[in-house]
Design a protein around this motif. Structure first.
Motif, PDB file in Angstrom:
ATOM      1  N   GLN A  23       0.841  -1.185   0.000  1.00  0.00           N
ATOM      2  CA  GLN A  23       0.000   0.000   0.000  1.00  0.00           C
ATOM      3  C   GLN A  23       0.883   1.243   0.000  1.00  0.00           C
ATOM      4  OE1 GLN A  23      -3.009  -0.053   3.035  1.00  0.00           O
ATOM      5  NE2 GLN A  23      -3.535  -2.191   2.656  1.00  0.00           N
ATOM      6  N   ARG A  24       0.630   2.118  -0.918  1.00  0.00           N
ATOM      7  CA  ARG A  24       1.495   3.281  -1.077  1.00  0.00           C
ATOM      8  C   ARG A  24       1.184   4.352  -0.041  1.00  0.00           C
ATOM      9  NH1 ARG A  24       1.603   4.726  -7.422  1.00  0.00           N
ATOM     10  NH2 ARG A  24       2.914   6.383  -6.608  1.00  0.00           N
ATOM     11  N   LEU A  25       2.223   4.989   0.435  1.00  0.00           N
ATOM     12  CA  LEU A  25       2.062   6.159   1.292  1.00  0.00           C
ATOM     13  C   LEU A  25       1.735   7.358   0.414  1.00  0.00           C
ATOM     14  CD1 LEU A  25       5.127   5.751   3.664  1.00  0.00           C
ATOM     15  CD2 LEU A  25       2.741   5.725   4.376  1.00  0.00           C
ATOM     16  N   THR A  26       0.739   8.127   0.815  1.00  0.00           N
ATOM     17  CA  THR A  26       0.407   9.349   0.094  1.00  0.00           C
ATOM     18  C   THR A  26       0.252  10.495   1.088  1.00  0.00           C
ATOM     19  OG1 THR A  26      -2.021   9.238   0.212  1.00  0.00           O
ATOM     20  CG2 THR A  26      -0.939   7.912  -1.515  1.00  0.00           C
ATOM     21  N   ARG A  27       0.219  11.679   0.563  1.00  0.00           N
ATOM     22  CA  ARG A  27       0.019  12.849   1.423  1.00  0.00           C
ATOM     23  C   ARG A  27      -1.374  12.853   2.053  1.00  0.00           C
ATOM     24  NH1 ARG A  27       0.777  17.855  -2.331  1.00  0.00           N
ATOM     25  NH2 ARG A  27       2.165  16.502  -3.499  1.00  0.00           N
ATOM     26  N   ASP A  28      -2.276  12.039   1.507  1.00  0.00           N
ATOM     27  CA  ASP A  28      -3.656  12.005   2.003  1.00  0.00           C
ATOM     28  C   ASP A  28      -3.945  10.858   2.955  1.00  0.00           C
ATOM     29  OD1 ASP A  28      -4.475  14.243   0.403  1.00  0.00           O
ATOM     30  OD2 ASP A  28      -4.450  12.909  -1.341  1.00  0.00           O
ATOM     31  N   ASN A  29      -3.054   9.845   3.013  1.00  0.00           N
ATOM     32  CA  ASN A  29      -3.365   8.709   3.890  1.00  0.00           C
ATOM     33  C   ASN A  29      -2.376   8.555   5.049  1.00  0.00           C
ATOM     34  OD1 ASN A  29      -1.043   7.374   2.927  1.00  0.00           O
ATOM     35  ND2 ASN A  29      -2.183   5.996   1.582  1.00  0.00           N
ATOM     36  N   ALA A  30      -1.366   9.418   5.130  1.00  0.00           N
ATOM     37  CA  ALA A  30      -0.299   9.253   6.112  1.00  0.00           C
ATOM     38  C   ALA A  30      -0.380  10.281   7.242  1.00  0.00           C
ATOM     39  CB  ALA A  30       1.063   9.351   5.438  1.00  0.00           C
ATOM     40  N   VAL A  31       0.153   9.874   8.393  1.00  0.00           N
ATOM     41  CA  VAL A  31       0.318  10.760   9.540  1.00  0.00           C
ATOM     42  C   VAL A  31       1.674  10.434  10.169  1.00  0.00           C
ATOM     43  CG1 VAL A  31      -1.044   9.149  10.956  1.00  0.00           C
ATOM     44  CG2 VAL A  31      -0.602  11.457  11.809  1.00  0.00           C
ATOM     45  N   VAL A  32       2.385  11.457  10.631  1.00  0.00           N
ATOM     46  CA  VAL A  32       3.717  11.284  11.214  1.00  0.00           C
ATOM     47  C   VAL A  32       3.637  11.435  12.725  1.00  0.00           C
ATOM     48  CG1 VAL A  32       6.067  12.223  11.321  1.00  0.00           C
ATOM     49  CG2 VAL A  32       4.866  12.123   9.125  1.00  0.00           C
ATOM     50  N   LEU A  33       4.239  10.467  13.432  1.00  0.00           N
ATOM     51  CA  LEU A  33       4.318  10.513  14.898  1.00  0.00           C
ATOM     52  C   LEU A  33       5.786  10.521  15.311  1.00  0.00           C
ATOM     53  CD1 LEU A  33       3.031  10.307  17.743  1.00  0.00           C
ATOM     54  CD2 LEU A  33       3.071   7.809  17.461  1.00  0.00           C
ATOM     55  N   LEU A  34       6.205  11.590  15.970  1.00  0.00           N
ATOM     56  CA  LEU A  34       7.592  11.739  16.423  1.00  0.00           C
ATOM     57  C   LEU A  34       7.615  11.583  17.947  1.00  0.00           C
ATOM     58  CD1 LEU A  34       8.644  14.791  14.213  1.00  0.00           C
ATOM     59  CD2 LEU A  34       8.865  12.345  13.710  1.00  0.00           C
ATOM     60  N   VAL A  35       8.374  10.587  18.397  1.00  0.00           N
ATOM     61  CA  VAL A  35       8.324  10.184  19.807  1.00  0.00           C
ATOM     62  C   VAL A  35       9.669  10.437  20.497  1.00  0.00           C
ATOM     63  CG1 VAL A  35       7.796   8.295  21.395  1.00  0.00           C
ATOM     64  CG2 VAL A  35       6.664   8.382  19.160  1.00  0.00           C
ATOM     65  N   ASP A  36       9.668  11.373  21.427  1.00  0.00           N
ATOM     66  CA  ASP A  36      10.754  11.532  22.398  1.00  0.00           C
ATOM     67  C   ASP A  36      12.103  11.929  21.802  1.00  0.00           C
ATOM     68  OD1 ASP A  36       8.680  10.669  23.938  1.00  0.00           O
ATOM     69  OD2 ASP A  36       9.562   8.749  24.473  1.00  0.00           O
ATOM     70  N   HIS A  37      12.089  12.857  20.856  1.00  0.00           N
ATOM     71  CA  HIS A  37      13.342  13.416  20.348  1.00  0.00           C
ATOM     72  C   HIS A  37      13.768  14.542  21.303  1.00  0.00           C
ATOM     73  CE1 HIS A  37      11.889  11.270  16.787  1.00  0.00           C
ATOM     74  NE2 HIS A  37      13.155  11.212  16.424  1.00  0.00           N
ATOM     75  N   GLN A  38      14.247  14.111  22.462  1.00  0.00           N
ATOM     76  CA  GLN A  38      14.531  15.026  23.569  1.00  0.00           C
ATOM     77  C   GLN A  38      16.031  15.157  23.809  1.00  0.00           C
ATOM     78  OE1 GLN A  38      11.008  12.762  25.543  1.00  0.00           O
ATOM     79  NE2 GLN A  38      11.666  14.285  27.071  1.00  0.00           N
ATOM     80  N   VAL A  39      16.412  16.295  24.354  1.00  0.00           N
ATOM     81  CA  VAL A  39      17.828  16.618  24.542  1.00  0.00           C
ATOM     82  C   VAL A  39      18.544  15.532  25.340  1.00  0.00           C
ATOM     83  CG1 VAL A  39      19.422  18.256  25.608  1.00  0.00           C
ATOM     84  CG2 VAL A  39      17.441  19.098  24.319  1.00  0.00           C
ATOM     85  N   GLY A  40      17.967  15.105  26.460  1.00  0.00           N
ATOM     86  CA  GLY A  40      18.623  14.112  27.305  1.00  0.00           C
ATOM     87  C   GLY A  40      18.784  12.775  26.631  1.00  0.00           C
ATOM     88  N   LEU A  41      17.772  12.351  25.887  1.00  0.00           N
ATOM     89  CA  LEU A  41      17.839  11.062  25.201  1.00  0.00           C
ATOM     90  C   LEU A  41      18.847  11.092  24.046  1.00  0.00           C
ATOM     91  CD1 LEU A  41      14.032  10.210  25.242  1.00  0.00           C
ATOM     92  CD2 LEU A  41      15.837   9.078  26.554  1.00  0.00           C
ATOM     93  N   PHE A  42      18.977  12.238  23.400  1.00  0.00           N
ATOM     94  CA  PHE A  42      19.956  12.371  22.319  1.00  0.00           C
ATOM     95  C   PHE A  42      21.371  12.076  22.800  1.00  0.00           C
ATOM     96  CE2 PHE A  42      17.230  13.881  19.030  1.00  0.00           C
ATOM     97  CZ  PHE A  42      18.003  13.977  17.885  1.00  0.00           C
ATOM     98  N   THR A  43      21.663  12.418  24.052  1.00  0.00           N
ATOM     99  CA  THR A  43      23.033  12.238  24.552  1.00  0.00           C
ATOM    100  C   THR A  43      23.423  10.771  24.649  1.00  0.00           C
ATOM    101  OG1 THR A  43      22.355  12.216  26.888  1.00  0.00           O
ATOM    102  CG2 THR A  43      22.849  14.366  25.901  1.00  0.00           C
TER     103      THR A  43
END
Length: 206
Positions: free
Chosen positions: A8-28
């Protein structure tokens, strides 16, 4: 599992982006990918999604412990309210699930730190709720290569589809003649993109 979900193709109409915990402390603690590259990739994914008007949902966990969202991502999403939670699995937070559900979209593109927890847990859990999950491996990071490998293996066994930050963006773009194309490639920051658009202008009829 229905094998057709993998096609199934991703399209601008069927997709949603979830960004989880891109936090300063975890990056370290990230060890499997250069942190500058990781920042570049997750910010690029977020900006490309905005250019295509794809919904972006951002969640953090216990900021008193792990720090705030990285400033580069906060700047890229200036008008977006993040959802701060305490649950380890973002999908256990009702506000996150409700935010995804409210978009009406069933193709969930997830990135997170760490890959084996903050990415893997919600990506797998969303499958049980009827979503097709795509794990953006190069917009995520882990605390050791072994943890990342085990996390990716677990996701694949469950049916999560591993992807890269740029290929999901261009799949949603679909057509390089689309008016958003230049903004998407600029967001992705791919080294050759400037050259490509320069050549396009050079070869355009005057």
């Amino acid at each position: 599992m229905n094998q057709s979900q993998f096609y199934q193709r991703l399209t601008r109409d069927n997709a949603v982006v979830l960004l989880v915990d891109h936090q300063v402390g975890l990056f370290t603690g990230v060890r499997d990918i250069d942190t500058l590259t990781l920042k570049h990739n997750v910010v690029g994914l977020a900006k490309a999604a905005l250019a295509l008007k794809v919904p972006v949902i951002v969640t953090t966990t216990t900021e008193s412990m792990w720090g705030p969202l990285i400033p580069e991502l906060a700047q890229a999403l200036p008008n977006l309210e993040r959802i701060e939670r305490t649950t380890v699995n973002a999908w256990d937070e009702r506000r996150v699930v409700d935010a995804v559900k409210a978009t009406g979209r069933k193709h969930l593109i997830v990135a997170g730190i760490s890959t084996d927890v903050c990415l893997a847990f919600p990506a797998i859990a969303a499958l049980a709720d009827g979503y097709n999950s795509y794990a953006v491996i190069d917009a995520s990071g882990g605390f050791s290569q072994t943890q990342v490998a085990m996390g990716v293996a677990r996701m694949q066994q469950a049916g999560v589809i591993p992807v890269g930050y740029s290929n999901v963006a261009v799949e949603m773009l679909a057509d390089n003649a689309a008016p958003e194309a230049e903004a998407v490639y600029a967001a992705l920051g791919m080294p050759f993109a400037g050259l490509v658009f320069g050549l396009k202008q050079y070869f355009s009829p005057h």
